[in-house]
Design an enzyme around this catalytic site. Structure first.
Site, PDB file in Angstrom:
ATOM      1  N   PRO A 257      40.176  36.512  33.222  1.00 51.42           N
ATOM      2  CA  PRO A 257      39.873  37.888  32.831  1.00 51.42           C
ATOM      3  C   PRO A 257      40.791  38.846  33.588  1.00 51.42           C
ATOM      4  CG  PRO A 257      37.894  36.707  33.521  1.00 51.42           C
ATOM      5  CD  PRO A 257      39.056  35.865  33.918  1.00 51.42           C
ATOM      6  N   LYS A 258      41.181  39.904  32.940  1.00 53.78           N
ATOM      7  CA  LYS A 258      41.954  40.950  33.620  1.00 53.78           C
ATOM      8  C   LYS A 258      40.945  41.922  34.235  1.00 53.78           C
ATOM      9  CE  LYS A 258      45.897  44.047  33.057  1.00 53.78           C
ATOM     10  NZ  LYS A 258      45.304  45.204  33.760  1.00 53.78           N
ATOM     11  N   VAL A 259      40.586  41.632  35.471  1.00 52.42           N
ATOM     12  CA  VAL A 259      39.545  42.409  36.145  1.00 52.42           C
ATOM     13  C   VAL A 259      40.037  43.837  36.371  1.00 52.42           C
ATOM     14  CG1 VAL A 259      38.115  42.560  38.220  1.00 52.42           C
ATOM     15  CG2 VAL A 259      38.684  40.323  37.241  1.00 52.42           C
TER      16      VAL A 259
ATOM     17  N   GLY B 287      40.889  43.106  29.490  1.00 54.56           N
ATOM     18  CA  GLY B 287      41.686  42.152  28.735  1.00 54.56           C
ATOM     19  C   GLY B 287      41.726  40.809  29.444  1.00 54.56           C
TER      20      GLY B 287
END
Length: 583
Positions: free
Chosen positions: A121-123, A276
């Protein structure tokens, strides 16, 4: 020298379509105003921990300024944010950034030829470097410009999620990751970003400790010069108390795999906010990392709920009843897989109250059924050049029943209305077809098309024979529509339920109605009855009614001739049949 000139010429040719058509003086004014505003926001954000504008809006305006730099000051250094007053610290290993991919096809192309890939996950938080020496945390540095950032080591001591000691005894060990706000079952598809990044940044930049620090997590997404395989990295990070990343790192072999995880993480409950996913391959050694030079990872972000767009121009379409609306033409942007190049703004007064001019930056979201909607103005250009608007006094329910240059827009709206399915039902006759006839000078009033012959229609420039025959056929069929449809086509302001209840089937009885008679119909009061009578007594309306009656008589006479001719044919056939019988 020739090569330099050629490059400059080519650059200008490419940039010309993207640069504002401004004088250098205006470009300087606009850049000065926007730079001042960006600097004010930077000082509030980096020195006081106060976010005065949403991240996506700030990012869009920062990119806008950089685009203006390329247009008007191509030799200047790219603008960088104003950092905090406590100075900058050099990162042990540069933050390289991540390439953004637009869609699944782009992901597939990027993955081609790469192996041992995984997705995370794009934290959504604040990027930092954790620097350990022989297992002791010696510094935490904000991302900054990728080479230098702010020293946040004192704040790191107050964040329980950051280990102060780790069992990895390297002389120098750097980890890059994301400080994020811990969430309880956050669903990105439902709640969106909830300004999590702003909350984290504010806590890190405020003086002293805040409760937010107790509720921060750390997600390590990069170990420069770490173990050669992801499995080894994840195992050692877990031992070091930084194992959250191992729960959210998934091997992928195709763009379908990436899309599957992206969709799952968008909808399922998560302990953090995401914007994202990021696809990784094993990077090169950290000593070779350069800011902005990343070939081993790429991001596929979620479509934002809103997007920032520049107003290119403004149109003022006039509806069939004379109401003037506003349409903003935008520099095209993409939102939720839709290309948005225009947005309807609504009534003229609304636009005048908001004071939007070409060059302003606005935010757009999607309303029901994916219709673009303007949310707010995020930046106004310094030079306020208002477009010329139509004279509202010229247009009303009785204007533009005949053609004049000023009436072109309203008459077109009337024609589009009358050809629609609920009025005269003429499929295939679009606004473009009416424009074609109007440009050829074939439309002098609302019903002049009834008099057009096949030859006149086919003689219109650009009109094919097939299309001309289609128009003539639809024009002819329209005369078979019932009387009430023609009342609608004329634009008489009679409500639909009253029209359905009306027994009139000709213009004589309709025109004979007085106010009391009109008020007997549902939905018509004294005021509306008066408006209907004024409409029907208007000289241009009366002239159009005479025109319609003329066509109705011609239709009746034609029908009578057809019937008489048919009767004559039948009589002749009977006589011929009788003669054969006698023979």
């Amino acid at each position: 020298m020739r090569s330099v000139i050629l490059i400059v010429v080519l650059w200008c040719a490419v940039a010309q379509g993207q640069c504002p058509v401004w004088t250098p003086a205006r470009g300087e004014r606009e850049m000065t105003a926007l730079a001042q505003q960006l600097n004010d926001w930077d000082r509030a954000y980096y020195r006081q921990g106060i976010s005065m504008i949403g991240d996506d809006r700030y990012d869009a305006l920062a990119k806008k300024y950089q685009a203006w730099q390329r247009c008007f000051q191509p030799q200047s250094d790219t603008r960088q944010p104003e950092w905090g007053a406590n100075g900058k610290v050099l990162h042990p290993v540069a933050h390289v950034g991540v390439k953004k991919l637009a869609d699944k096809q782009s992901v597939s192309r990027w993955m081609a030829g790469r192996t041992a890939l995984w997705v995370q996950p794009k934290v959504d938080g604040v990027a930092v470097t954790l620097h350990y020496q022989r297992g002791e945390l010696v510094s935490m540095i904000s991302r900054g410009d990728g080479l230098r950032g702010e020293d946040w080591t004192k704040k790191a001591r107050l964040i329980p999620a950051i280990p102060q000691h780790i069992p990895l005894r390297d002389d120098s060990l750097s980890l890059q990751g994301e400080l994020f706000l811990l969430m309880n079952g956050h669903q990105q598809a439902v709640a969106g970003g909830v300004n999590a990044r702003t909350t984290v940044a504010g806590a890190m930049r405020r003086k002293g400790a805040t409760e937010v620090l107790q509720n921060l997590g750390i997600f390590i997404w990069s170990w420069p010069s770490g173990p050669e395989t992801l499995t080894q990295q994840l195992s050692l990070l877990r031992e070091a108390g930084l194992g959250r990343v191992s729960d959210w790192s998934k091997p992928v072999d195709s763009a379908d795999d990436v899309a599957g995880w992206r969709e799952r993480w968008f909808r399922q409950p998560l302990p953090f906010v995401t914007d994202g996913v990021v696809i990784h391959s094993m990077p090169t050694a950290g000593i070779y990392w350069q800011s902005g030079k990343n070939t081993w990872s790429a991001a596929w972000k979620y479509s934002p709920p809103t997007v920032s767009a520049e107003v290119r121009s403004i149109n003022f379409p006039i509806g069939r009843t004379g109401k003037i609306s506003v349409v903003l033409n935008l520099v095209p942007v993409k939102l939720d897989d839709k290309r948005i190049s225009r947005v309807s703004f609504g009534p003229l007064k609304h636009w005048q109250a908001m004071d939007i001019v070409p060059g302003d930056q606005v935010t757009i979201s999607l309303a029901g059924q994916g219709i673009p909607r303007l949310d707010e103005v995020v930046w106004r250009v310094a030079d306020r050049r208002h477009p010329r608007i139509p004279d509202t006094a010229k247009f009303n329910t009785l204007s533009c029943l005949t053609y004049t240059p000023d009436c072109r827009e309203q008459l077109l709206s009337r024609l589009v209305w009358l050809s629609s399915q609920t009025v005269l039902s003429m499929p295939g006759i679009s606004r473009a077809r009416w424009q074609q006839l109007m440009q050829a000078g074939q439309l002098s009033h609302l019903f002049s098309w009834l008099s057009l012959s096949r030859e006149q229609i086919s003689g219109v420039e650009g009109m094919t024979n097939v299309r001309a025959e289609q128009l003539y056929h639809q024009f002819s069929l329209s005369q078979q529509q019932p009387f009430k449809r023609w009342v609608k086509a004329l634009g008489v302001p009679v409500p639909e339920n009253a029209l359905n209840a009306m027994s009139d089937d000709n213009w004589q009885t309709l025109l004979a109605r007085n106010s009391d008679a009109w008020q007997q119909l549902p939905g018509i009061g004294k005021k509306l009855a008066g408006q209907i009578i004024v409409f029907l007594r208007h000289p241009q309306v009366q002239a159009l009614i005479v025109e319609l009656q003329h066509h109705q008589r011609e239709k009746s006479m034609l029908s009578m001739r057809v019937i008489k001719d048919r009767q004559t044919q039948l009589k002749a056939q009977r006589q011929q049949s009788g003669n054969k019988t006698e023979q």
